[in-house]
Design a protein around this motif. Structure first.
Motif, PDB file in Angstrom:
ATOM      1  N   TYR A 181       0.793  -1.237   0.000  1.00  0.00           N
ATOM      2  CA  TYR A 181       0.000   0.000   0.000  1.00  0.00           C
ATOM      3  C   TYR A 181       0.824   1.285   0.000  1.00  0.00           C
ATOM      4  CZ  TYR A 181      -3.556  -3.370   1.345  1.00  0.00           C
ATOM      5  OH  TYR A 181      -4.389  -4.453   1.380  1.00  0.00           O
ATOM      6  N   GLY A 182       2.144   1.172   0.081  1.00  0.00           N
ATOM      7  CA  GLY A 182       2.976   2.364   0.014  1.00  0.00           C
ATOM      8  C   GLY A 182       3.194   3.030   1.362  1.00  0.00           C
ATOM      9  N   ARG A 183       4.094   4.024   1.361  1.00  0.00           N
ATOM     10  CA  ARG A 183       4.471   4.701   2.604  1.00  0.00           C
ATOM     11  C   ARG A 183       3.684   5.988   2.839  1.00  0.00           C
ATOM     12  NH1 ARG A 183      10.079   6.329   3.547  1.00  0.00           N
ATOM     13  NH2 ARG A 183       9.224   6.649   5.628  1.00  0.00           N
ATOM     14  N   LYS A 184       2.921   6.411   1.861  1.00  0.00           N
ATOM     15  CA  LYS A 184       2.121   7.615   2.045  1.00  0.00           C
ATOM     16  C   LYS A 184       0.684   7.213   2.367  1.00  0.00           C
ATOM     17  CE  LYS A 184       0.714  11.942  -0.162  1.00  0.00           C
ATOM     18  NZ  LYS A 184       0.758  12.770  -1.385  1.00  0.00           N
ATOM     19  N   PRO A 185       0.280   7.358   3.630  1.00  0.00           N
ATOM     20  CA  PRO A 185      -1.076   6.933   4.004  1.00  0.00           C
ATOM     21  C   PRO A 185      -2.135   7.740   3.253  1.00  0.00           C
ATOM     22  CG  PRO A 185       0.293   7.211   5.955  1.00  0.00           C
ATOM     23  CD  PRO A 185       1.054   7.795   4.806  1.00  0.00           C
ATOM     24  N   ARG A 186      -3.080   7.021   2.657  1.00  0.00           N
ATOM     25  CA  ARG A 186      -4.216   7.641   1.974  1.00  0.00           C
ATOM     26  C   ARG A 186      -5.472   7.383   2.795  1.00  0.00           C
ATOM     27  NH1 ARG A 186      -4.175   3.836  -2.121  1.00  0.00           N
ATOM     28  NH2 ARG A 186      -2.498   2.829  -0.956  1.00  0.00           N
ATOM     29  N   THR A 187      -6.267   8.404   3.001  1.00  0.00           N
ATOM     30  CA  THR A 187      -7.425   8.267   3.889  1.00  0.00           C
ATOM     31  C   THR A 187      -8.724   8.596   3.174  1.00  0.00           C
ATOM     32  OG1 THR A 187      -7.395  10.553   4.677  1.00  0.00           O
ATOM     33  CG2 THR A 187      -5.958   8.993   5.820  1.00  0.00           C
ATOM     34  N   LYS A 188      -9.794   8.007   3.674  1.00  0.00           N
ATOM     35  CA  LYS A 188     -11.136   8.390   3.248  1.00  0.00           C
ATOM     36  C   LYS A 188     -11.520   9.695   3.951  1.00  0.00           C
ATOM     37  CE  LYS A 188     -12.693   3.630   2.490  1.00  0.00           C
ATOM     38  NZ  LYS A 188     -13.623   2.558   2.929  1.00  0.00           N
ATOM     39  N   THR A 189     -12.574  10.303   3.495  1.00  0.00           N
ATOM     40  CA  THR A 189     -13.057  11.524   4.129  1.00  0.00           C
ATOM     41  C   THR A 189     -13.900  11.164   5.359  1.00  0.00           C
ATOM     42  OG1 THR A 189     -15.118  11.594   2.857  1.00  0.00           O
ATOM     43  CG2 THR A 189     -13.169  12.636   1.880  1.00  0.00           C
ATOM     44  N   PRO A 190     -14.026  12.083   6.307  1.00  0.00           N
ATOM     45  CA  PRO A 190     -14.922  11.823   7.444  1.00  0.00           C
ATOM     46  C   PRO A 190     -16.345  11.505   6.989  1.00  0.00           C
ATOM     47  CG  PRO A 190     -13.517  13.710   7.931  1.00  0.00           C
ATOM     48  CD  PRO A 190     -13.275  13.352   6.485  1.00  0.00           C
ATOM     49  N   GLU A 191     -16.806  12.186   5.944  1.00  0.00           N
ATOM     50  CA  GLU A 191     -18.172  11.948   5.449  1.00  0.00           C
ATOM     51  C   GLU A 191     -18.330  10.513   4.939  1.00  0.00           C
ATOM     52  OE1 GLU A 191     -17.248  16.076   5.743  1.00  0.00           O
ATOM     53  OE2 GLU A 191     -16.231  14.523   4.554  1.00  0.00           O
ATOM     54  N   GLN A 192     -17.320  10.001   4.248  1.00  0.00           N
ATOM     55  CA  GLN A 192     -17.359   8.600   3.795  1.00  0.00           C
ATOM     56  C   GLN A 192     -17.490   7.642   4.961  1.00  0.00           C
ATOM     57  OE1 GLN A 192     -13.690   8.772   1.237  1.00  0.00           O
ATOM     58  NE2 GLN A 192     -14.672   7.024   0.248  1.00  0.00           N
ATOM     59  N   MET A 193     -16.653   7.846   5.964  1.00  0.00           N
ATOM     60  CA  MET A 193     -16.645   6.936   7.105  1.00  0.00           C
ATOM     61  C   MET A 193     -17.975   6.964   7.851  1.00  0.00           C
ATOM     62  SD  MET A 193     -13.846   5.361   6.897  1.00  0.00           S
ATOM     63  CE  MET A 193     -14.006   4.462   8.447  1.00  0.00           C
ATOM     64  N   LEU A 194     -18.520   8.154   8.028  1.00  0.00           N
ATOM     65  CA  LEU A 194     -19.805   8.253   8.726  1.00  0.00           C
ATOM     66  C   LEU A 194     -20.917   7.596   7.913  1.00  0.00           C
ATOM     67  CD1 LEU A 194     -19.703  11.856  10.248  1.00  0.00           C
ATOM     68  CD2 LEU A 194     -18.999   9.684  11.264  1.00  0.00           C
ATOM     69  N   ALA A 195     -20.828   7.681   6.594  1.00  0.00           N
ATOM     70  CA  ALA A 195     -21.823   7.022   5.744  1.00  0.00           C
ATOM     71  C   ALA A 195     -21.748   5.506   5.899  1.00  0.00           C
ATOM     72  CB  ALA A 195     -21.611   7.423   4.283  1.00  0.00           C
ATOM     73  N   GLU A 196     -20.524   4.958   5.978  1.00  0.00           N
ATOM     74  CA  GLU A 196     -20.367   3.512   6.167  1.00  0.00           C
ATOM     75  C   GLU A 196     -20.923   3.087   7.521  1.00  0.00           C
ATOM     76  OE1 GLU A 196     -16.583   1.801   5.218  1.00  0.00           O
ATOM     77  OE2 GLU A 196     -16.178   3.260   3.640  1.00  0.00           O
ATOM     78  N   LEU A 197     -20.607   3.860   8.555  1.00  0.00           N
ATOM     79  CA  LEU A 197     -21.103   3.531   9.885  1.00  0.00           C
ATOM     80  C   LEU A 197     -22.623   3.646   9.947  1.00  0.00           C
ATOM     81  CD1 LEU A 197     -18.387   5.283  12.088  1.00  0.00           C
ATOM     82  CD2 LEU A 197     -18.584   2.848  11.557  1.00  0.00           C
ATOM     83  N   GLU A 198     -23.167   4.609   9.226  1.00  0.00           N
ATOM     84  CA  GLU A 198     -24.627   4.776   9.191  1.00  0.00           C
ATOM     85  C   GLU A 198     -25.296   3.555   8.562  1.00  0.00           C
ATOM     86  OE1 GLU A 198     -28.150   6.415  10.146  1.00  0.00           O
ATOM     87  OE2 GLU A 198     -26.246   7.436  10.594  1.00  0.00           O
ATOM     88  N   VAL A 199     -24.671   3.005   7.514  1.00  0.00           N
ATOM     89  CA  VAL A 199     -25.214   1.792   6.891  1.00  0.00           C
ATOM     90  C   VAL A 199     -25.268   0.657   7.906  1.00  0.00           C
ATOM     91  CG1 VAL A 199     -24.733  -0.025   5.193  1.00  0.00           C
ATOM     92  CG2 VAL A 199     -24.580   2.378   4.523  1.00  0.00           C
ATOM     93  N   LEU A 200     -24.182   0.459   8.639  1.00  0.00           N
ATOM     94  CA  LEU A 200     -24.156  -0.602   9.651  1.00  0.00           C
ATOM     95  C   LEU A 200     -25.190  -0.341  10.744  1.00  0.00           C
ATOM     96  CD1 LEU A 200     -20.291  -1.135  10.017  1.00  0.00           C
ATOM     97  CD2 LEU A 200     -21.931  -2.639   8.869  1.00  0.00           C
ATOM     98  N   TYR A 201     -25.320   0.909  11.129  1.00  0.00           N
ATOM     99  CA  TYR A 201     -26.299   1.259  12.166  1.00  0.00           C
ATOM    100  C   TYR A 201     -27.717   0.949  11.698  1.00  0.00           C
ATOM    101  CZ  TYR A 201     -28.902   4.062  15.543  1.00  0.00           C
ATOM    102  OH  TYR A 201     -29.779   4.479  16.510  1.00  0.00           O
ATOM    103  N   GLN A 202     -28.031   1.321  10.473  1.00  0.00           N
ATOM    104  CA  GLN A 202     -29.373   1.084   9.942  1.00  0.00           C
ATOM    105  C   GLN A 202     -29.649  -0.404   9.749  1.00  0.00           C
ATOM    106  OE1 GLN A 202     -31.720   3.296   9.743  1.00  0.00           O
ATOM    107  NE2 GLN A 202     -30.358   5.005  10.300  1.00  0.00           N
ATOM    108  N   MET A 203     -28.595  -1.196   9.558  1.00  0.00           N
ATOM    109  CA  MET A 203     -28.759  -2.649   9.433  1.00  0.00           C
ATOM    110  C   MET A 203     -28.964  -3.312  10.782  1.00  0.00           C
ATOM    111  SD  MET A 203     -25.890  -3.533   6.500  1.00  0.00           S
ATOM    112  CE  MET A 203     -26.163  -5.299   6.635  1.00  0.00           C
ATOM    113  N   GLY A 204     -28.812  -2.548  11.868  1.00  0.00           N
ATOM    114  CA  GLY A 204     -29.049  -3.086  13.197  1.00  0.00           C
ATOM    115  C   GLY A 204     -27.815  -3.600  13.903  1.00  0.00           C
ATOM    116  N   TRP A 205     -26.624  -3.364  13.328  1.00  0.00           N
ATOM    117  CA  TRP A 205     -25.392  -3.836  13.969  1.00  0.00           C
ATOM    118  C   TRP A 205     -25.117  -3.015  15.225  1.00  0.00           C
ATOM    119  CZ3 TRP A 205     -22.598  -8.008  13.882  1.00  0.00           C
ATOM    120  CH2 TRP A 205     -21.328  -8.010  14.475  1.00  0.00           C
TER     121      TRP A 205
END
Length: 518
Positions: A181-205
């Motif tokens: 993956y290389g030495r330069k860390p690449r990150t998702k945006t906060p909005e992306q991460m919250l959207a993923e967590l929202e999906v899990l939340y809505q699924m009842g996890w």
């Protein structure tokens, strides 16, 4: 997944679960495939694919890590035998593509899928019967889609996985992350991460969410931005998840970051400590672990409210005798309950692998890479000595009584803030807790220590009670697994001694005579 440190098999059995976490890579690939494709998903740790699945499909897509290589080969061969097209990807074929080719795979989708999966799909449209798709480009992960969590049987897993970043800024000689993956860390945006967590939340996890970055704090600035956005989301949703991740030990140098992680709902962090021996750390270029006292760093993080899970390794070049005992003592001094302790293995295409290859010291470039495997290279001290030290230390670390004692000390040290949660306790969790009480509080000699510690934690650290009991439950896996590790290594030691060349008798007598004369 063969039984290993990470499989938690005994604990999963007690909890009525099937697997620690799902294969996030395959779920992400599923989200990147054409929308008109029909997909059937099988995590073989949860359910095996059926004969009907094999008859139904046109294309088999398989991902694997090196520890899964036997099952990986068998699946490829079965697909080819049944006349199916087989495409493979993931960390193992990316590092060792020849293995997949020799097994018969038609398509190798290597490196990061955001770049190479489109190349594969274009080749399919052109009717190409086979191909290898590689890319040196590192993709922009802000374009990565949300994984197909809807394909999962959520009741089968201990934790669900998400990913915030890829890459690591450090250059540890034995690690293959920077190659992948290389030495330069690449990150998702906060909005992306919250959207993923929202999906899990809505699924009842409502259980563990493992942020599976190899180094969550590789880009500290972006990590802080994500945490600052995550905190209000977690507060609004009443802390529905228990968050875990991996980070380098230099986290202890940034207490603001530690406090943000705790406030955001992180409860446990895996850290690669490797060894308390400074010379060995410098030898593998893990200088970030030499800037401060290792014990002080661990204590700072623990006191702030993060439970530590650590990685330790034996077998580094020029390692002094007694390394196993020193690691065991360090673990006792820090009180770290879960320790991913193994013998050193040279991973293919790492800086260590290249160096050992040049020195002619590699013995098996495709070892099985688990706690029951002897090193795949010639070390600078006796393999037998290292392995015997390791067996003794691994056995001692996972004796039930020492495990209970240091788990208690670790949690009593934790003083950090802990958010109030609305998560319900499931029937499977209740079943696990009763099983722990029965095994550790009644049937074992640990019974007095168990109940005394349990009452103390309940009275003095009530918000840590769930995490404390879960950690004791994880211990059940290690109490059983240490028997398997010892048996596997002792068996390999016997074979090693049987195959070692023995000098003929006249030479031995001559050497003995020379020694007497001197």
């Amino acid at each position: 997944m063969p039984n290993s440190f990470w499989s938690y098999q005994e604990t999963l059995d007690l909890a009525g679960l099937r697997s620690t976490n799902p294969p996030l890579g395959l779920l992400t690939v599923a989200a990147m495939l054409p929308s008109d494709w029909e997909i059937r998903f099988a995590d073989r740790n949860v359910r095996c694919e059926t004969e009907d699945d094999w008859a139904w499909c046109d294309l088999v897509i398989i991902s694997a890590m090196i520890i899964q290589r036997q099952d990986f080969r068998e699946l490829i061969q079965k697909g080819v035998f049944l006349g199916k097209k087989v495409a493979v990807g993931g960390p193992f074929p990316t590092s060792v593509p020849d293995f997949a080719l020799e097994s018969g795979a038609h398509y190798l989708i290597l490196d990061e899928g955001e770049c190479t999966l489109p190349l594969f799909l274009e080749a399919l449209e052109r009717g190409e019967p086979e191909g290898i798709f590689r890319s040196a480009e590192k993709p922009d992960v802000t374009q990565t889609p949300i994984a197909r969590f809807d394909l999962l049987d959520l009741n089968a897993y201990l934790a669900i996985t998400v990913q915030f970043s890829r890459g690591c800024p450090f250059q540890c000689e034995f690690c293959d992350i920077i190659n992948l993956y290389g030495r330069k860390p690449r990150t998702k945006t906060p909005e992306q991460m919250l959207a993923e967590l929202e999906v899990l939340y809505q699924m009842g996890w409502r259980r563990y969410v493992f942020v599976v970055d190899d180094n969550f704090i590789g880009n500290k600035r972006n990590a802080k931005l994500f945490l600052q956005a995550l905190i209000p989301w977690m507060e609004e949703h009443q802390y529905p998840f228990i968050l875990l991740t991996e980070a380098s030990l230099n986290l202890a140098e940034d207490m603001e970051l530690v406090e943000l992680m705790v406030k955001a709902g992180f409860t446990l962090v895996f850290m690669g400590i490797e060894t308390p021996d400074t010379d060995s750390l410098l030898g593998i270029n893990k200088v970030q672990n030499t800037r401060q006292s290792l014990i002080d760093s661990c204590h700072k993080i623990t006191r702030a409210g993060l439970q530590i899970m650590s990685g330790f390794i034996m077998g580094f070049d020029n390692e002094r005798p007694g390394a196993g005992q020193r690691i065991q003592q360090f673990i006792d001094d820090t009180g770290i309950p879960q320790c991913q302790f193994s013998l050193l293995q040279a991973l293919q295409n790492t800086a260590m692998w290249e160096r050992l290859k040049q020195e002619g010291r590699l013995t098996d470039s495709l070892n099985t890479f688990h706690q029951g495997a002897i090193m795949n290279f010639v070390p600078t001290r006796s393999v037998e000595e290292i392995t015997e030290e390791y067996i003794e230390a691994f056995w001692g670390i996972y004796e039930p009584m020492p495990y209970l004692k240091r788990t208690f000390r670790h949690f009593m040290m934790m003083n950090g803030w802990r958010g109030k949660t609305c998560r319900p306790i499931t029937g499977k969790e209740v079943g696990l807790f009763f099983a722990i009480c029965w095994r550790q509080g009644i049937t074992r000699s640990t019974w007095f220590r168990f109940w005394w510690q349990l009452v103390t934690i309940a009275l003095l650290k009530p918000r840590l009670f769930y995490d404390y009991m879960t950690t004791l439950g994880v211990g059940e896996h290690f109490f059983a697994y240490r028997h398997q590790v010892r048996a596997q290594l002792l068996q390999q030691l016997v074979k090693l001694k049987q195959t070692k060349p023995v000098p003929d008798q006249p030479q031995v007598e001559a050497e003995a005579t020379a020694c007497v004369t001197i």
